[in-house]
Motif scaffolding. Structure first.
Motif, PDB file in Angstrom:
ATOM      1  N   HIS A 121     -19.166  21.756  30.700  1.00 29.19           N
ATOM      2  CA  HIS A 121     -19.816  22.458  29.610  1.00 29.19           C
ATOM      3  C   HIS A 121     -21.211  22.946  30.049  1.00 29.19           C
ATOM      4  O   HIS A 121     -21.970  22.313  30.565  1.00 29.19           O
ATOM      5  CB  HIS A 121     -20.122  22.488  28.133  1.00 29.19           C
ATOM      6  N   LEU A 122     -21.200  24.233  30.501  1.00 22.35           N
ATOM      7  CA  LEU A 122     -22.925  24.808  31.586  1.00 22.35           C
ATOM      8  C   LEU A 122     -24.026  24.991  30.809  1.00 22.35           C
ATOM      9  O   LEU A 122     -23.695  26.528  30.713  1.00 22.35           O
ATOM     10  CB  LEU A 122     -23.126  24.608  32.889  1.00 22.35           C
ATOM     11  N   THR A 123     -25.241  24.868  30.396  1.00 26.29           N
ATOM     12  CA  THR A 123     -26.320  25.679  29.656  1.00 26.29           C
ATOM     13  C   THR A 123     -27.667  25.775  30.534  1.00 26.29           C
ATOM     14  O   THR A 123     -28.217  24.870  30.954  1.00 26.29           O
ATOM     15  CB  THR A 123     -26.588  25.822  28.492  1.00 26.29           C
ATOM     16  N   VAL A 124     -27.179  26.545  31.700  1.00 27.05           N
ATOM     17  CA  VAL A 124     -28.193  27.020  32.951  1.00 27.05           C
ATOM     18  C   VAL A 124     -29.471  27.929  32.383  1.00 27.05           C
ATOM     19  O   VAL A 124     -28.756  29.079  32.729  1.00 27.05           O
ATOM     20  CB  VAL A 124     -27.906  26.954  34.064  1.00 27.05           C
ATOM     21  N   ALA A 125     -30.444  28.230  32.994  1.00 27.72           N
ATOM     22  CA  ALA A 125     -31.631  29.223  33.046  1.00 27.72           C
ATOM     23  C   ALA A 125     -31.727  29.556  34.425  1.00 27.72           C
ATOM     24  O   ALA A 125     -31.294  29.220  35.404  1.00 27.72           O
ATOM     25  CB  ALA A 125     -32.872  28.996  32.993  1.00 27.72           C
ATOM     26  N   LEU A 126     -31.302  31.103  34.758  1.00 34.50           N
ATOM     27  CA  LEU A 126     -30.632  31.903  36.049  1.00 34.50           C
ATOM     28  C   LEU A 126     -32.259  32.398  36.364  1.00 34.50           C
ATOM     29  O   LEU A 126     -32.702  33.133  35.480  1.00 34.50           O
ATOM     30  CB  LEU A 126     -29.951  32.438  36.328  1.00 34.50           C
ATOM     31  N   PRO A 127     -32.850  32.426  37.454  1.00 35.38           N
ATOM     32  CA  PRO A 127     -34.287  33.178  37.459  1.00 35.38           C
ATOM     33  C   PRO A 127     -33.675  34.942  37.941  1.00 35.38           C
ATOM     34  O   PRO A 127     -32.426  35.332  37.755  1.00 35.38           O
ATOM     35  CB  PRO A 127     -34.003  32.913  38.985  1.00 35.38           C
ATOM     36  N   PRO A 128     -34.596  35.077  37.756  1.00 30.38           N
ATOM     37  CA  PRO A 128     -34.780  36.910  37.461  1.00 30.38           C
ATOM     38  C   PRO A 128     -33.507  37.259  38.959  1.00 30.38           C
ATOM     39  O   PRO A 128     -33.131  38.511  38.748  1.00 30.38           O
ATOM     40  CB  PRO A 128     -35.951  37.626  37.786  1.00 30.38           C
ATOM     41  N   THR A 129     -33.458  37.018  40.502  1.00 28.98           N
ATOM     42  CA  THR A 129     -33.035  37.799  40.678  1.00 28.98           C
ATOM     43  C   THR A 129     -31.486  37.499  40.968  1.00 28.98           C
ATOM     44  O   THR A 129     -31.072  38.835  41.000  1.00 28.98           O
ATOM     45  CB  THR A 129     -33.826  36.847  42.197  1.00 28.98           C
ATOM     46  N   TYR A 130     -31.027  36.730  40.358  1.00 33.26           N
ATOM     47  CA  TYR A 130     -29.653  36.703  39.798  1.00 33.26           C
ATOM     48  C   TYR A 130     -28.821  37.341  38.667  1.00 33.26           C
ATOM     49  O   TYR A 130     -28.310  37.865  38.530  1.00 33.26           O
ATOM     50  CB  TYR A 130     -28.579  34.904  39.733  1.00 33.26           C
ATOM     51  N   ALA A 131     -29.866  37.708  37.455  1.00 32.41           N
ATOM     52  CA  ALA A 131     -30.021  38.499  36.606  1.00 32.41           C
ATOM     53  C   ALA A 131     -29.976  39.515  36.560  1.00 32.41           C
ATOM     54  O   ALA A 131     -28.885  41.041  36.900  1.00 32.41           O
ATOM     55  CB  ALA A 131     -31.303  38.233  35.343  1.00 32.41           C
TER      56      ALA A 131
END
Length: 184
Positions: A121-131
């Protein structure tokens, strides 16, 4: 639609400033305004033009379950397009996106490492490039598998490789998604 595409849509819907109309008549009137005719709305929903007109005039108030779901989906797709665009732009340029998932992760790594797949179970903030990549692929009609590949790459770079600071040759496999949710 797939699980990841629906998750991205739900994340954008959280940015709405007003709720979508609740009554069937109000939803139908909104859809007719957006599509510019009762005929176009009827074709989109797979019902007769006369039925659309009855909903618009509130002569029919309660749609069948399948029609109610289609109507809600069509209205939601068109609801607050500028707010939706702003939320995507913000995520793609400055804020990024948060992914919360429970899935099976496996690795291809150097011999002797523990590369057996296991549920995490992961909760990760992804950088804008991946968004930006996720939203662009979603808008171009990417399949759920293609979105899953982008998400796996994002988790690989952001979480497992820590932006290039560790595990340089690690390749992550992201499968058996039990739960996935996005937040802007």
């Amino acid at each position: 639609m797939g699980q990841l595409a629906d998750g991205l849509d739900k994340a954008v819907h959280k940015a709405f400033t007003r709720p979508i109309p609740t009554s069937a008549g109000a939803r139908m009137r909104y859809l007719v305004r957006q599509m510019k005719s009762t005929k176009a709305a009827a074709q989109q929903l797979g019902i007769s033009q006369r039925t659309v007109e009855r909903y618009v005039k509130n002569k029919i108030k309660t749609p069948r379950k399948d029609l109610a779901a289609r109507l809600e989906g069509e209205v939601t797709k068109r609801w607050q397009p500028q707010i939706r665009a702003q939320a995507k732009q913000k995520a793609a340029t400055t804020h990024g996106i948060v992914i919360d998932t429970r899935a099976r992760f496996g690795y291809t790594a150097a011999p002797g490492s523990t590369d057996d797949a296991r549920l995490r179970h992961l909760t990760v903030a992804l950088p804008p490039t991946y968004a930006a990549r996720l939203f662009e692929a979603r808008d171009q009609g990417a399949t759920d598998q293609q979105l899953q590949t982008i998400a796996a790459e994002a988790l690989q770079e952001t979480y497992f490789r820590d932006g290039g600071r560790r595990a340089g040759g690690l390749l992550v496999e992201f499968t058996d998604v039990e739960h996935i949710e996005f937040d802007l």
